[in-house]
Design a protein around this motif. Sequence first.
Motif, PDB file in Angstrom:
ATOM      1  N   LEU A  55       1.040  -1.371  -0.050  1.00 16.32           N
ATOM      2  CA  LEU A  55       0.119   0.032   0.189  1.00 16.32           C
ATOM      3  C   LEU A  55       0.837   1.260  -0.017  1.00 16.32           C
ATOM      4  O   LEU A  55       2.036   1.121   0.478  1.00 16.32           O
ATOM      5  N   ARG A  56       0.472   2.332  -0.819  1.00 20.49           N
ATOM      6  CA  ARG A  56       1.130   3.382  -0.608  1.00 20.49           C
ATOM      7  C   ARG A  56       0.943   4.238   0.784  1.00 20.49           C
ATOM      8  O   ARG A  56      -0.037   4.150   1.412  1.00 20.49           O
ATOM      9  N   ILE A  57       1.856   4.556   1.299  1.00 19.23           N
ATOM     10  CA  ILE A  57       2.256   5.334   2.426  1.00 19.23           C
ATOM     11  C   ILE A  57       3.243   6.313   2.500  1.00 19.23           C
ATOM     12  O   ILE A  57       3.792   6.529   1.422  1.00 19.23           O
ATOM     13  N   GLY A  58       3.178   7.191   3.641  1.00 15.41           N
ATOM     14  CA  GLY A  58       3.845   8.243   3.727  1.00 15.41           C
ATOM     15  C   GLY A  58       5.240   8.306   4.664  1.00 15.41           C
ATOM     16  O   GLY A  58       5.406   7.044   5.192  1.00 15.41           O
ATOM     17  N   SER A  59       5.394   9.518   5.023  1.00 16.21           N
ATOM     18  CA  SER A  59       6.743   9.305   5.973  1.00 16.21           C
ATOM     19  C   SER A  59       6.566   9.005   7.294  1.00 16.21           C
ATOM     20  O   SER A  59       7.122   8.264   7.958  1.00 16.21           O
ATOM     21  N   LYS A  60       5.246   9.286   7.795  1.00 21.52           N
ATOM     22  CA  LYS A  60       5.065   8.865   9.132  1.00 21.52           C
ATOM     23  C   LYS A  60       4.795   7.488   9.278  1.00 21.52           C
ATOM     24  O   LYS A  60       5.486   6.921  10.307  1.00 21.52           O
ATOM     25  N   GLU A  61       4.369   6.808   8.108  1.00 20.81           N
ATOM     26  CA  GLU A  61       4.370   5.413   8.335  1.00 20.81           C
ATOM     27  C   GLU A  61       5.704   4.869   8.147  1.00 20.81           C
ATOM     28  O   GLU A  61       5.952   3.988   8.539  1.00 20.81           O
ATOM     29  N   TYR A  62       6.694   5.152   7.194  1.00 18.18           N
ATOM     30  CA  TYR A  62       7.916   4.791   6.945  1.00 18.18           C
ATOM     31  C   TYR A  62       8.751   5.088   8.045  1.00 18.18           C
ATOM     32  O   TYR A  62       9.364   4.120   8.448  1.00 18.18           O
ATOM     33  N   PHE A  63       8.568   6.267   8.734  1.00 21.72           N
ATOM     34  CA  PHE A  63       9.255   6.350  10.002  1.00 21.72           C
ATOM     35  C   PHE A  63       9.035   5.357  11.035  1.00 21.72           C
ATOM     36  O   PHE A  63       9.914   4.741  11.824  1.00 21.72           O
ATOM     37  N   SER A  64       7.761   5.060  10.967  1.00 22.27           N
ATOM     38  CA  SER A  64       7.199   4.139  12.297  1.00 22.27           C
ATOM     39  C   SER A  64       7.725   2.640  11.934  1.00 22.27           C
ATOM     40  O   SER A  64       8.164   1.740  12.707  1.00 22.27           O
ATOM     41  N   VAL A  65       7.924   2.125  10.713  1.00 24.77           N
ATOM     42  CA  VAL A  65       8.230   1.093  10.391  1.00 24.77           C
ATOM     43  C   VAL A  65       9.984   0.780  10.486  1.00 24.77           C
ATOM     44  O   VAL A  65      10.397  -0.122  10.830  1.00 24.77           O
ATOM     45  N   LEU A  66      10.619   1.907   9.977  1.00 19.74           N
ATOM     46  CA  LEU A  66      12.033   1.941  10.027  1.00 19.74           C
ATOM     47  C   LEU A  66      12.805   2.131  11.275  1.00 19.74           C
ATOM     48  O   LEU A  66      13.907   1.691  11.744  1.00 19.74           O
ATOM     49  N   ILE A 124      17.111   9.752   7.468  1.00 12.64           N
ATOM     50  CA  ILE A 124      16.017   9.313   6.272  1.00 12.64           C
ATOM     51  C   ILE A 124      15.434  10.444   5.828  1.00 12.64           C
ATOM     52  O   ILE A 124      14.886  11.368   6.583  1.00 12.64           O
ATOM     53  N   ALA A 125      15.574  10.629   4.433  1.00 13.58           N
ATOM     54  CA  ALA A 125      14.625  11.847   3.907  1.00 13.58           C
ATOM     55  C   ALA A 125      13.462  10.981   2.785  1.00 13.58           C
ATOM     56  O   ALA A 125      13.720  10.169   2.171  1.00 13.58           O
ATOM     57  N   CYS A 126      12.176  11.188   3.499  1.00 16.47           N
ATOM     58  CA  CYS A 126      11.287  10.565   2.823  1.00 16.47           C
ATOM     59  C   CYS A 126      10.265  11.401   2.427  1.00 16.47           C
ATOM     60  O   CYS A 126       9.735  12.424   2.894  1.00 16.47           O
ATOM     61  N   MET A 127       9.792  11.018   0.839  1.00 19.01           N
ATOM     62  CA  MET A 127       8.650  12.006   0.221  1.00 19.01           C
ATOM     63  C   MET A 127       7.427  11.651   0.413  1.00 19.01           C
ATOM     64  O   MET A 127       6.829  10.415   0.842  1.00 19.01           O
ATOM     65  N   MET A 160      17.486   7.962   1.081  1.00 13.36           N
ATOM     66  CA  MET A 160      16.550   8.590   0.424  1.00 13.36           C
ATOM     67  C   MET A 160      15.213   7.566  -0.060  1.00 13.36           C
ATOM     68  O   MET A 160      15.242   6.494  -0.578  1.00 13.36           O
ATOM     69  N   ILE A 161      14.091   7.878   0.506  1.00 19.05           N
ATOM     70  CA  ILE A 161      12.777   7.221   0.159  1.00 19.05           C
ATOM     71  C   ILE A 161      12.050   8.124  -0.841  1.00 19.05           C
ATOM     72  O   ILE A 161      11.288   9.198  -0.629  1.00 19.05           O
ATOM     73  N   SER A 162      12.036   7.711  -2.164  1.00 27.31           N
ATOM     74  CA  SER A 162      11.327   8.530  -3.284  1.00 27.31           C
ATOM     75  C   SER A 162      10.131   8.029  -3.562  1.00 27.31           C
ATOM     76  O   SER A 162       9.619   6.712  -3.455  1.00 27.31           O
ATOM     77  N   LYS A 163       9.094   9.145  -3.661  1.00 24.83           N
ATOM     78  CA  LYS A 163       7.718   8.593  -4.170  1.00 24.83           C
ATOM     79  C   LYS A 163       7.160   9.953  -4.689  1.00 24.83           C
ATOM     80  O   LYS A 163       6.912  10.999  -4.210  1.00 24.83           O
TER      81      LYS A 163
END
Length: 281
Positions: A55-66, A124-127, A160-163
Motif C-alpha cells: 500500500l502507498r504510505i507516507g513519511s509518518k508510516e515509513y518512519f514508524s516501520v524503520l 532518512i529523507a522520505c517523500m 532517500m525514500i522516493s515517491k
Amino acid sequence: MAWFKRESKGIITTTEEKKEAPDGIWNKCPNCKKPLHYSEQVENQYVCHYCNYHLRIGSKEYFSVLFDNNEFTELFGNLISGDPLHFVDTKKYTERLEESMEKTGLKDAIRAAHGKINGQDLVIACMDFNFIGGSMGSVVGEKIARSIDYCIANNIPFLMISKSGGARMMEAAFSLMQMAKTSAKLALLSRAKIPYISLLTDPTTGGVTASYAMLGDINIAEPGALIGFAGPRVIKETIKKDLPKGFQTAEFVLEHGFLDFIVDRREMKAKLATFLKMMAN
C-alpha cells in the motif's frame, strides 16, 4: 412499521441508532479489492495480507516501520515553499500550498529525520505523495541538500525514500535546478565515503528518477513499484514502437540492471541494517 424497531427482550434498534464505522478504519486493497482493517495494515507494515500488495504510505508510516521504537529527531521541519514565479493556473500556487498543508498536516512533499535502525544511526529523507503528488520543488531539493550536509558533518549514512510524480510545474526552472543541486551534494557524500541508499517506492517518476533516486550506492525498490521517467504514451510516441508489458515495474527495471534489489517492506528494516553494517565495514 414495527419491524424498523424491535423492543422485545430488551433490544432496541432503529435505523437512526445504527452506528457507522469511523472513516479510516477500513479500506480496500487497490489490487485484490478485499477489505483491510487499519490494525491489520499496521501489524503487517501496510502490506495486504491477501495478495502482498504494498500500500502507498507516507513519511509518518515509513518512519514508524524503520526507526527503532519510532524514535527520531526531525530535521529542517520548518521549510516552506515560496512562489518565486507568482504562478497562477486554476488557482494561485500559494493557495494550493495552503490547501495541501491543511489537508496533509505537512509543510511540503518531504520530511527528513535522524534516528537509529537496529542501533545504527541513519538519516532518512522520505517523500509524501499526498502533498501535490510528491512533486519535487525547491523545498524538496533543499531538505535533501541539508540532510546530506548533516550526514557529512556527523558521519551518518543517508537513506532517500522516493515517491513522486516528478518536478513541480508551478516552480518551473527552480524545480528542475534541484536535480543538479541534489546530485552535486550526493557527489560530496560519496567523496566523504558515507553510504547512500536509495529506496524507490510506488510511484517514482520524472526528474526524481533522473537524479537522486538512481544515484544510490545501493538502489532498491519495493515489489510492484512504478518506476520511470516519462509516461508510456510519451515514450511510445517518441520511439514509435509498442512497449513491453509491465516495462515500468520494479521487476522489469531490476531485470534490466537499473536496480540492485527488490525488498519486501516487512523485511526492509533488517535488510537496510545489513546493508549499513556491510558498507560500514
